[in-house]
Write a protein that holds these residues in place. Sequence first.
Motif, PDB file in Angstrom:
ATOM      1  N   MET B   1       0.860  -1.185   0.000  1.00  0.00           N
ATOM      2  CA  MET B   1       0.000   0.000   0.000  1.00  0.00           C
ATOM      3  C   MET B   1       0.898   1.238   0.000  1.00  0.00           C
ATOM      4  O   MET B   1       1.861   1.282   0.755  1.00  0.00           O
ATOM      5  N   PRO B   2       0.602   2.234  -0.801  1.00  0.00           N
ATOM      6  CA  PRO B   2       1.461   3.424  -0.819  1.00  0.00           C
ATOM      7  C   PRO B   2       1.504   4.108   0.556  1.00  0.00           C
ATOM      8  O   PRO B   2       0.502   4.135   1.274  1.00  0.00           O
ATOM      9  N   GLN B   3       2.689   4.632   0.884  1.00  0.00           N
ATOM     10  CA  GLN B   3       2.885   5.351   2.136  1.00  0.00           C
ATOM     11  C   GLN B   3       3.039   6.833   1.799  1.00  0.00           C
ATOM     12  O   GLN B   3       3.718   7.174   0.822  1.00  0.00           O
ATOM     13  N   TYR B   4       2.465   7.663   2.623  1.00  0.00           N
ATOM     14  CA  TYR B   4       2.560   9.107   2.374  1.00  0.00           C
ATOM     15  C   TYR B   4       3.068   9.842   3.599  1.00  0.00           C
ATOM     16  O   TYR B   4       2.785   9.458   4.744  1.00  0.00           O
ATOM     17  N   HIS B   5       3.803  10.901   3.318  1.00  0.00           N
ATOM     18  CA  HIS B   5       4.247  11.825   4.352  1.00  0.00           C
ATOM     19  C   HIS B   5       3.436  13.106   4.154  1.00  0.00           C
ATOM     20  O   HIS B   5       3.440  13.681   3.065  1.00  0.00           O
ATOM     21  N   ALA B   6       2.723  13.515   5.194  1.00  0.00           N
ATOM     22  CA  ALA B   6       1.894  14.721   5.088  1.00  0.00           C
ATOM     23  C   ALA B   6       2.468  15.838   5.939  1.00  0.00           C
ATOM     24  O   ALA B   6       2.983  15.592   7.036  1.00  0.00           O
ATOM     25  N   LYS B   7       2.390  17.041   5.415  1.00  0.00           N
ATOM     26  CA  LYS B   7       2.761  18.243   6.163  1.00  0.00           C
ATOM     27  C   LYS B   7       1.522  19.108   6.255  1.00  0.00           C
ATOM     28  O   LYS B   7       0.927  19.427   5.224  1.00  0.00           O
ATOM     29  N   VAL B   8       1.143  19.461   7.470  1.00  0.00           N
ATOM     30  CA  VAL B   8      -0.076  20.239   7.677  1.00  0.00           C
ATOM     31  C   VAL B   8       0.312  21.581   8.308  1.00  0.00           C
ATOM     32  O   VAL B   8       1.061  21.616   9.290  1.00  0.00           O
ATOM     33  N   PHE B   9      -0.175  22.660   7.722  1.00  0.00           N
ATOM     34  CA  PHE B   9       0.138  24.007   8.193  1.00  0.00           C
ATOM     35  C   PHE B   9      -1.136  24.631   8.747  1.00  0.00           C
ATOM     36  O   PHE B   9      -2.108  24.781   8.021  1.00  0.00           O
ATOM     37  N   VAL B  10      -1.117  24.960  10.019  1.00  0.00           N
ATOM     38  CA  VAL B  10      -2.286  25.559  10.648  1.00  0.00           C
ATOM     39  C   VAL B  10      -1.931  26.999  11.008  1.00  0.00           C
ATOM     40  O   VAL B  10      -0.970  27.245  11.735  1.00  0.00           O
ATOM     41  N   THR B  11      -2.686  27.936  10.478  1.00  0.00           N
ATOM     42  CA  THR B  11      -2.397  29.353  10.731  1.00  0.00           C
ATOM     43  C   THR B  11      -3.655  30.039  11.236  1.00  0.00           C
ATOM     44  O   THR B  11      -4.770  29.678  10.850  1.00  0.00           O
ATOM     45  N   LEU B  12      -3.468  31.036  12.087  1.00  0.00           N
ATOM     46  CA  LEU B  12      -4.615  31.825  12.530  1.00  0.00           C
ATOM     47  C   LEU B  12      -5.180  32.581  11.339  1.00  0.00           C
ATOM     48  O   LEU B  12      -4.431  33.060  10.488  1.00  0.00           O
ATOM     49  N   LYS B  13      -6.486  32.711  11.284  1.00  0.00           N
ATOM     50  CA  LYS B  13      -7.096  33.504  10.218  1.00  0.00           C
ATOM     51  C   LYS B  13      -6.589  34.942  10.322  1.00  0.00           C
ATOM     52  O   LYS B  13      -6.327  35.437  11.418  1.00  0.00           O
ATOM     53  N   PRO B  14      -6.433  35.610   9.165  1.00  0.00           N
ATOM     54  CA  PRO B  14      -5.859  36.970   9.195  1.00  0.00           C
ATOM     55  C   PRO B  14      -6.590  37.926  10.127  1.00  0.00           C
ATOM     56  O   PRO B  14      -5.975  38.822  10.697  1.00  0.00           O
ATOM     57  N   SER B  15      -7.890  37.740  10.328  1.00  0.00           N
ATOM     58  CA  SER B  15      -8.646  38.675  11.168  1.00  0.00           C
ATOM     59  C   SER B  15      -8.474  38.413  12.663  1.00  0.00           C
ATOM     60  O   SER B  15      -8.940  39.191  13.485  1.00  0.00           O
ATOM     61  N   ILE B  16      -7.800  37.319  13.014  1.00  0.00           N
ATOM     62  CA  ILE B  16      -7.647  36.961  14.437  1.00  0.00           C
ATOM     63  C   ILE B  16      -6.326  37.526  14.966  1.00  0.00           C
ATOM     64  O   ILE B  16      -5.281  37.327  14.350  1.00  0.00           O
ATOM     65  N   LEU B  17      -6.385  38.210  16.093  1.00  0.00           N
ATOM     66  CA  LEU B  17      -5.167  38.731  16.713  1.00  0.00           C
ATOM     67  C   LEU B  17      -4.247  37.585  17.128  1.00  0.00           C
ATOM     68  O   LEU B  17      -4.715  36.541  17.574  1.00  0.00           O
TER      69      LEU B  17
END
Lengths: 88, 88
Positions: B1-17
Amino acid sequence: MPQYHAKVFVTLKPSILDPQGRTVERALAHLGQPVSGVRVGKYIELQLSGERHEVETRLQDMAVNVLSNPVMEDVRWELEETREVAGA
Amino acid sequence: MPQYHAKVFVTLKPSILDPQGRTVERALAHLGQPVSGVRVGKYIELQLSGERHEVETRLQDMAVNVLSNPVMEDVRWELEETREVAGA
């Protein structure tokens, strides 16, 4: 003066345990979403301006000395020019 | 079965301080390293396996429903195949 957008990725060194990653991994398993090797790091975006060579030097310095802990973390960055301010 | 490496980027929405980003920005200014627009987010790496289409669907679901808070955060991800397990 050229403007740059920098993306800085701070990750725990592979030999350092990541309890936050383990917690995410277990939570996902309980939700029926099996994954492995979860590692939680930081992703920092910032803007800076100056000549490219000087900006790269400053960013490397910040990344290693301020944004990460070199004992426990690895850091890498990407730099992209966003715009040239007219008349600079 | 294919193996995957995932990179996840979580950023605050621009309107959030982003108080953490502001703190980093001020600390850098005090150190004589002026930067602007510092935003501190999360960078999550994980491995998962399966057929690509199914893996993408699962990853999108995890990213939106577990790894980020869709009210305050944006999330994006990258997926890269790492290896095919023989005989799978």
